[in-house]
Design a protein around this motif. Structure first.
Motif, mmCIF file in Angstrom:
data_model
loop_
_atom_site.group_PDB
_atom_site.id
_atom_site.type_symbol
_atom_site.label_atom_id
_atom_site.label_comp_id
_atom_site.label_asym_id
_atom_site.label_seq_id
_atom_site.Cartn_x
_atom_site.Cartn_y
_atom_site.Cartn_z
ATOM 1 N N ASP A 1 0.810 -1.219 0.000
ATOM 2 C CA ASP A 1 0.000 0.000 0.000
ATOM 3 C C ASP A 1 0.844 1.269 0.000
ATOM 4 O O ASP A 1 0.321 2.361 0.202
ATOM 5 C CB ASP A 1 -0.930 0.006 1.221
ATOM 6 N N ASN A 2 2.169 1.103 -0.192
ATOM 7 C CA ASN A 2 3.075 2.255 -0.212
ATOM 8 C C ASN A 2 2.884 3.104 1.041
ATOM 9 O O ASN A 2 2.751 4.333 0.988
ATOM 10 C CB ASN A 2 2.841 3.096 -1.465
ATOM 11 N N ASN A 3 2.873 2.442 2.179
ATOM 12 C CA ASN A 3 2.597 3.097 3.465
ATOM 13 C C ASN A 3 3.774 2.865 4.407
ATOM 14 O O ASN A 3 4.426 1.829 4.354
ATOM 15 C CB ASN A 3 1.315 2.518 4.064
ATOM 16 N N ASN A 4 4.052 3.839 5.242
ATOM 17 C CA ASN A 4 5.129 3.705 6.218
ATOM 18 C C ASN A 4 4.621 3.064 7.503
ATOM 19 O O ASN A 4 3.728 3.611 8.164
ATOM 20 C CB ASN A 4 5.739 5.065 6.557
ATOM 21 N N VAL A 5 5.168 1.914 7.843
ATOM 22 C CA VAL A 5 4.934 1.284 9.141
ATOM 23 C C VAL A 5 6.308 0.923 9.696
ATOM 24 O O VAL A 5 6.983 0.037 9.171
ATOM 25 C CB VAL A 5 4.060 0.016 9.030
ATOM 26 N N GLY A 6 6.748 1.634 10.711
ATOM 27 C CA GLY A 6 8.038 1.348 11.315
ATOM 28 C C GLY A 6 7.933 0.161 12.255
ATOM 29 O O GLY A 6 6.949 0.023 12.983
ATOM 30 N N GLN A 7 8.936 -0.711 12.235
ATOM 31 C CA GLN A 7 8.956 -1.870 13.131
ATOM 32 C C GLN A 7 10.317 -1.937 13.811
ATOM 33 O O GLN A 7 11.356 -1.790 13.156
ATOM 34 C CB GLN A 7 8.697 -3.162 12.358
ATOM 35 N N ILE A 8 10.310 -2.175 15.105
ATOM 36 C CA ILE A 8 11.554 -2.270 15.855
ATOM 37 C C ILE A 8 11.537 -3.538 16.695
ATOM 38 O O ILE A 8 10.554 -3.824 17.392
ATOM 39 C CB ILE A 8 11.784 -1.021 16.743
ATOM 40 N N ILE A 9 12.616 -4.316 16.590
ATOM 41 C CA ILE A 9 12.725 -5.590 17.297
ATOM 42 C C ILE A 9 13.817 -5.492 18.351
ATOM 43 O O ILE A 9 14.980 -5.225 18.024
ATOM 44 C CB ILE A 9 13.050 -6.743 16.327
ATOM 45 N N PHE A 10 13.456 -5.696 19.607
ATOM 46 C CA PHE A 10 14.434 -5.777 20.689
ATOM 47 C C PHE A 10 14.882 -7.235 20.753
ATOM 48 O O PHE A 10 14.218 -8.078 21.364
ATOM 49 C CB PHE A 10 13.810 -5.314 22.007
ATOM 50 N N ASP A 11 15.995 -7.511 20.109
ATOM 51 C CA ASP A 11 16.440 -8.879 19.835
ATOM 52 C C ASP A 11 17.427 -9.349 20.905
ATOM 53 O O ASP A 11 18.629 -9.105 20.814
ATOM 54 C CB ASP A 11 17.082 -8.915 18.448
ATOM 55 N N ILE A 12 16.913 -10.057 21.897
ATOM 56 C CA ILE A 12 17.738 -10.495 23.020
ATOM 57 C C ILE A 12 18.752 -11.554 22.605
ATOM 58 O O ILE A 12 19.888 -11.585 23.098
ATOM 59 C CB ILE A 12 16.843 -11.052 24.153
ATOM 60 N N ASN A 13 18.391 -12.426 21.684
ATOM 61 C CA ASN A 13 19.267 -13.549 21.316
ATOM 62 C C ASN A 13 20.001 -13.346 19.992
ATOM 63 O O ASN A 13 20.737 -14.230 19.553
ATOM 64 C CB ASN A 13 18.447 -14.845 21.234
ATOM 65 N N GLY A 14 19.800 -12.230 19.331
ATOM 66 C CA GLY A 14 20.501 -11.957 18.083
ATOM 67 C C GLY A 14 20.081 -12.837 16.924
ATOM 68 O O GLY A 14 20.857 -13.047 15.999
ATOM 69 N N GLU A 15 18.839 -13.327 16.930
ATOM 70 C CA GLU A 15 18.430 -14.280 15.887
ATOM 71 C C GLU A 15 17.639 -13.644 14.750
ATOM 72 O O GLU A 15 17.312 -14.316 13.778
ATOM 73 C CB GLU A 15 17.603 -15.412 16.502
ATOM 74 N N TYR A 16 17.328 -12.354 14.846
ATOM 75 C CA TYR A 16 16.556 -11.716 13.785
ATOM 76 C C TYR A 16 17.458 -10.953 12.816
ATOM 77 O O TYR A 16 17.147 -10.825 11.639
ATOM 78 C CB TYR A 16 15.510 -10.773 14.386
ATOM 79 N N ALA A 17 18.574 -10.465 13.310
ATOM 80 C CA ALA A 17 19.519 -9.766 12.441
ATOM 81 C C ALA A 17 20.483 -10.733 11.782
ATOM 82 O O ALA A 17 21.025 -10.460 10.711
ATOM 83 C CB ALA A 17 20.306 -8.735 13.247
#
Length: 727
Positions: free
Chosen positions: A267-283
């Protein structure tokens, strides 16, 4: 009449009971407003591939082929969930028959080819009957041509004529993915307020799964029915992802992040998402993700941060510059050293030393003392190996009187030479002028080396003045004369009666030189040296502001908090979350439009305390964040450890396996999760979740789809660049 019946067959209500004869499993023989008892038969169960625990059933009193002829009271479908078996009045006789039959068996009859297992056909038929106890989940009915679901029943008949069917395929799809018109309308309104042009495409989160053993109801002959959820359910809402380790929490979170990101791109819309990654598995890519990660899939739209010094160019520095954010640096130092056995001066640094911002009505004296504390702290950082920015200068207000006292007590040879030069004993005014020329102009800024030297000189001067004062007091007491009122007991500024070096500043000066008041060595370097890894000399400006601006641009920000102590990770996480909340709330209070932000907290029990005050950051985000378009998603294996206020304000729930009765009881307080108590405790299948979302009035047992990076990359390319450029 035939024409009317043909039209009625096209009704959504009739379609719920479609293929009725093939899916018939029993009759309701007793019911009340909350439960129904169903008479069923083994043959009927076999025909529909079984009736699993917690499966859906539907009950109706009309023939779907002749809905138009049905009585008005019968034009509804009651939705049921199987809770377990129920007793029949004939159970005692049937049980006796089974026992007696088995007692009469011979060795040759252990296995038999007889389809009736040695019984006559009539007895076998009688023994096949049993009963099920079912929860009433609601009632489907038609209003204004639309199919609606009420969350209860309006009426029940003692002489019920409800037939019971097992919903499958299209009928089951209609049930689990149903949204009432007003819910759909509200979701569309919320989506448009959030910047979507229309209703976002539903997220296919998984498929229906009732039990761990799924050989029959998810077998080759049974179509897997998709479970869809609305992206708008997550925007400005609270979501819990609960379950033991290795049961699919992370996969669910990744799937949710991907779905929200794809909906925003489409939809060409801005939705910011932030992940507090305790185990380093998302990055970081790992074997669970086919060698990929969220960061890899959404490469151009993902910014990764790491909370400690790293040489990996794909990570930005999450650390703050302790010189630019000294109160942050002090907080980290205090949290890291609070459990250490410390000397007195280090205890003061860790326990009572403060760099908190002053109130607006602070006096000049308080402002000057705060400035001295800041300068001393930066000097301590410098001498203990915290690299500053190139050419850094620090200002410090130092009076002529203080400079004069330092000159007199630390550099007596300079005073002596000056006296010879003047040919007389210099006055205080003469010495102040001399000191002004001898020392750097601290008021306009000096290097950290010069600043550290100054505090070293101030310490020496203060010690010398205090010694002279003590000696003089002894002398006056010995002579019996009165102690002069003008005798200064310590380093003073002008006519002030306050010590220029208070106890806190004295301790800082001792730490700068590495010696106690008694000149014994203090273990400073070994304690503060390793903490330099949490400081970044290259950081310009607030990392919190940088992250917030990325979220406003619709980026996915991943904070790798897998390194460092628990206290430091908490401090970093709270600081960033607080910044996001405060600035989003400020936008809301100005009457301006907020960008949607989704905040994910992995291993939430490590960051969010159960006993936190309601005024602290995490409970406030759960309670107030929705106003500012902040969605809060938290994953944990310990729901009972989460703050009660956060649990109470949670609209969306994804629950896999929990092995603890206390946790299950805590969960059972919410919605209809108590129905799944037994299966949640025993079923450990990865991704087997019970889902309750804002749009759905009841819990849906679901097998969550696996996070599939390559498929997501292809879908993302299709949205961004068109079909011809898809991977």
């Amino acid at each position: 009449m035939k024409i009317f019946n043909e039209i009625a067959k096209e009704s959504k209500l009739a379609k719920l009971v479609d293929a009725a004869k093939e899916n018939h499993v029993g009759y309701v023989y007793s019911m009340n407003f909350s439960e129904a008892l169903v008479l069923t038969n083994d043959a009927w169960k076999e025909k529909v591939s079984g009736i699993p625990h917690n499966s859906f059933l539907i009950a109706s009193g009309f023939d779907p082929d002749r809905l138009n002829e049905a009585h008005e009271l019968d034009r509804e479908v009651v939705l049921l969930r199987v809770l377990g078996p129920s007793g029949l009045p004939t159970d005692v006789d049937l049980l006796r028959t089974r026992i007696e039959h088995n007692q009469r068996r011979t060795e040759d009859e252990i296995f038999t080819k007889d389809v009736h297992d040695g019984l006559d056909a009539i007895t076998q038929s009688e023994l096949q009957y049993g009963a099920l106890k079912c929860r009433i989940l609601g009632t489907f009915y038609i209003r204004d041509g639309e199919l609606r679901l009420g969350s209860d029943i309006e009426n029940y008949m003692s002489s019920t004529k409800l037939r019971v069917f097992k919903p499958r395929d299209e009928s089951l799809n209609m049930i689990v993915n149903h949204m009432n018109p007003e819910v759909m309308s509200k979701a569309l309104e919320e989506a448009q307020k959030s910047g979507f042009s229309g209703m976002p495409t539903p997220i296919e989160i998984g498929t229906i799964r009732y039990t761990s053993s799924d050989r029959l109801h998810r077998g080759q002959t049974e179509p897997k029915v998709p479970v869809q959820i609305q992206p708008t359910d997550f925007l400005a809402r609270r979501t819990a992802i609960l379950g033991m380790t290795r049961t699919g929490k992370s996969n669910t979170l990744k799937t949710t992040v991907s779905a929200v990101a794809l909906a925003a791109v489409k939809d060409n819309n801005n939705v910011g998402q932030i992940i507090f990654d305790i185990n380093g598995e998302y990055a970081n890519a790992n074997h669970q993700d086919d060698g990929s990660s969220i960061a890899d899939v959404f490469a151009d739209d993902v910014v990764c941060y790491r909370g400690i010094k790293t040489n990996d160019p794909t990570f930005r520095d999450l650390r703050n510059n302790f010189y630019e954010k000294p109160h942050v640096g002090l907080t980290i130092i205090q949290s890291l050293l609070k459990e250490e056995q410390l000397a007195n001066d280090m205890k003061i640094l860790v326990s009572s030393f403060s760099l908190d911002e002053l109130p607006d009505d602070a006096t000049d004296s308080e402002k000057y003392r705060h400035e001295r504390n800041l300068a001393a702290f930066k000097s301590l950082l410098f001498v203990r190996g915290f690299t500053p920015s190139t050419g850094m200068k620090v200002k410090l207000a130092v009076s002529k009187a203080v400079k004069r006292q330092i000159l007199e007590n630390v550099f007596p040879e300079i005073v002596s030479e000056f006296e010879d030069e003047l040919g007389k004993k210099p006055s205080q005014t003469d010495l102040e002028q001399k000191a002004l020329n001898y020392f750097p102009d601290y008021n306009n800024g000096v290097s950290l080396r010069e600043l550290a030297d100054f505090f070293k000189y101030a310490r020496e001067a203060d010690r010398a003045i205090r010694k002279d004062h003590a000696d003089a007091v002894k002398a006056y007491k010995k002579d019996g004369t009165k102690i002069p009122t003008g005798l200064w007991p310590s380093l003073r500024s002008g006519k002030s009666k306050d010590d220029w070096l208070d106890d806190n500043l004295k301790a800082m000066c001792n730490l700068i030189v590495g010696k106690s008041e008694s000149d014994m060595p203090i273990r400073v370097k070994s304690l503060l040296g390793p903490i330099a890894n949490y400081h970044s000399a290259n950081r310009q400006g607030e990392v919190e502001a940088e992250i917030y601006n990325l979220l406003l641009d619709g980026k996915v920000v991943i904070l790798d908090l897998s390194v460092g102590t628990e206290e430091v990770r908490k401090s970093m996480a709270v600081r960033i979350a607080h910044y996001i909340l405060e600035h989003s709330m400020a936008t809301f209070h100005r009457g301006e439009k907020n960008t949607n932000i989704v905040m994910y907290v992995e291993e939430a029990h490590n960051l969010i305390g159960k006993k936190e005050d309601l005024s602290t950051t995490w409970p406030r985000i759960a309670k107030e964040g929705a106003k500012a378009k902040i969605a809060f998603v938290y994953a944990t294996q310990e729901p009972s450890s989460i703050h009660p206020n956060i649990l109470a304000n949670t609209e969306n729930w994804f629950v896999t396996h929990l092995n603890n009765e206390d946790e299950l009881r805590a969960l059972g307080k919410f919605y209809d999760f108590a129905d799944f108590h037994a299966s949640l405790k025993t079923a450990q299948d990865v991704g087997f979740a019970r889902i309750k979302t804002l749009s759905s009035p009841f819990v849906i047992p679901t097998q969550i789809n696996r996070f599939t990076p390559e498929e997501l990359k292809s879908e993302l390319a299709t949205y961004k660049f068109g079909e011809q450029n898809a991977i």
